[in-house]
Structure formats: structure tokens, C-alpha cells
Design a protein around this motif. Sequence first.
Motif, PDB file in Angstrom:
ATOM      1  N   GLN A 131       5.983  -1.942  -1.151  1.00  0.00           N
ATOM      2  CA  GLN A 131       6.291  -2.736   0.040  1.00  0.00           C
ATOM      3  C   GLN A 131       6.105  -1.934   1.323  1.00  0.00           C
ATOM      4  O   GLN A 131       5.653  -2.478   2.345  1.00  0.00           O
TER       5      GLN A 131
ATOM      6  N   GLU B 115      11.277  -6.619  -6.957  1.00  0.00           N
ATOM      7  CA  GLU B 115      10.865  -7.070  -5.634  1.00  0.00           C
ATOM      8  C   GLU B 115      12.083  -7.409  -4.780  1.00  0.00           C
ATOM      9  O   GLU B 115      12.145  -7.052  -3.591  1.00  0.00           O
ATOM     10  N   GLN B 116      13.046  -8.103  -5.383  1.00  0.00           N
ATOM     11  CA  GLN B 116      14.277  -8.432  -4.656  1.00  0.00           C
ATOM     12  C   GLN B 116      15.092  -7.164  -4.375  1.00  0.00           C
ATOM     13  O   GLN B 116      15.659  -7.007  -3.291  1.00  0.00           O
TER      14      GLN B 116
ATOM     15  N   ARG C  57      14.099  -5.007  -1.301  1.00  0.00           N
ATOM     16  CA  ARG C  57      14.109  -5.610   0.035  1.00  0.00           C
ATOM     17  C   ARG C  57      15.026  -4.887   1.012  1.00  0.00           C
ATOM     18  O   ARG C  57      14.633  -4.568   2.149  1.00  0.00           O
TER      19      ARG C  57
ATOM     20  N   GLU D  91      22.206  -6.442  -1.049  1.00  0.00           N
ATOM     21  CA  GLU D  91      21.374  -7.640  -1.233  1.00  0.00           C
ATOM     22  C   GLU D  91      22.257  -8.828  -1.608  1.00  0.00           C
ATOM     23  O   GLU D  91      22.981  -8.787  -2.602  1.00  0.00           O
TER      24      GLU D  91
ATOM     25  N   LEU E 227      14.077  -2.827   4.301  1.00  0.00           N
ATOM     26  CA  LEU E 227      14.611  -3.290   5.583  1.00  0.00           C
ATOM     27  C   LEU E 227      15.201  -2.120   6.378  1.00  0.00           C
ATOM     28  O   LEU E 227      14.936  -1.953   7.576  1.00  0.00           O
TER      29      LEU E 227
END
Length: 254
Positions: free
Chosen positions: A25, A219-220, A223, A243, A227
Motif C-alpha cells: 500500500q 488489506e484491512q 489500513r 481499525e 494511515l
Amino acid sequence: MSAQTARIAVVTGANKGIGREITRQLAERGHVVYLGARDAERGRATESELRADGLDVRFLHLDVTDEKSAELAARRLTEEAGLLHVLVNNAGVGGPMLPPSRTPAHQVRTVYETNVFGVVTVTNALLPLLHRAPSARIVNVSSAIGSLAAAAANLDPTGVHPPGEFPVMLSYATSKAALNAVTLTYANELRGTGILVNAASPGFVATDINGHHGTLTTEQGARIPVLLATLGDDGPTATFLGEDGTPQGQALQW
């Protein structure tokens, strides 16, 4: 984008799981990402896979439990990039699923070697490079299970565990609580330098640590670390973010 114009990032424990996805990412956002891994074969294989997708990912041999390895990694980064914008201390290990009273002290030491001392080793080795960047970010991948406030309340803020059944994993949980304290000490030292230091709880992600029983994808799970790694200059420092499916994430108590 060349290493001279891109933001440079290092992700530890990046050849699989959440670390691999954080690497992906960040690279998709234009970072040149050094993929830290202690296993050269696996690290290079992951590098090849991500580069095949057009991403600028570079294997970096890095054993977080070895000070010499961290020094050599810092030397290579100094020669190739000259500075560092992002450090994600992702490398971590789990511990035995035993009550505290049945957990041998040597097993606790083993977990701390990676989850706590490894973060200190890598951060100290790479901090001179972070200081060279006009603004830099340090993200320590922690866990809501490391929250002392949640432990005292016997209440999992993520809702993964039922009320009154907060996990009592001595080695893993306390290593993450110690990591949270480490995060705050670095954040306080570096206030005003442009280096923001925060902790991320990826959530209950299906990884090797939990035998892939987690309910979130990598993927989750990547995050929130991403960020925090890409915060603007007006972003927070000394925060613990988890999360919860919302855009801004869940502010967790230390």
C-alpha cells in the motif's frame, strides 16, 4: 519515481502478512519501500512479486533482534537513499496461549526480544536517517490487547472478545503494552522535530500469529498503519489508533 524524489520507507517483518500489505500500500502511494525481512529467500521472493506489479520495493536484510543487522541496514539506506521518511516497526511474534501462571519467563523474554527490544534497536539505528527528512513518521504496530486501560476494565474495545474475557496472554499482551510505552517515550523525545510517532492496532487480522483465525484481511489490517505512515504535517503524535471500519479509525486508550 526515483529514490531522489520519492518518499523512502522501511517496513520490518515485511515478507508476509500485514507487513507485506503495508509495503504494497505504501508503494502504491508512490513510496520507495525497503522490505525488511530476516529470511533472505522469502524477502527476495516477496520483492520479486511486488516488483512484478510495478512497485518500487527493495529487499532489505534486517533481523530486528540483531544490532549488527540493523547497523548494516542503516548503512545501506544511507548510501542508497541518504534519508528516511517512514519507519513502520511491524515485525512481531506471538506467544504461548497459556495463563500467566503457567508461562515460563524465558518465553516472555523471547517475545520481548522481537516485539520490544527489536523496535528500540531498529528505531535507534534508523533515527539519524529520519532526522534528515523534512518530515518523518514512525509507526509501531501494536495491538488493542496491549491497552492497560482495557485490561484493567476487563473489556476488549474491539469487541472481538466478550465482555469480562479480556485476553490474559502474558508474553504477547504485555509486550504490546511495553511497546506502547516505548512509542510514547519516542514521541515525547521527538516532539517539535517533524517526526510523528504513533501506535497502530491493525485489528483481528488473519495471520500466522493467530493461526489465520482472524476476521479481517491483511488489506484491512494494513489500513491504519498506512494511515499513520502518511499523516500530514498537522497530524497527531503519541496516539494509539485501531481499525474499526471508520475512515478515521478508533482512538484507543493506552
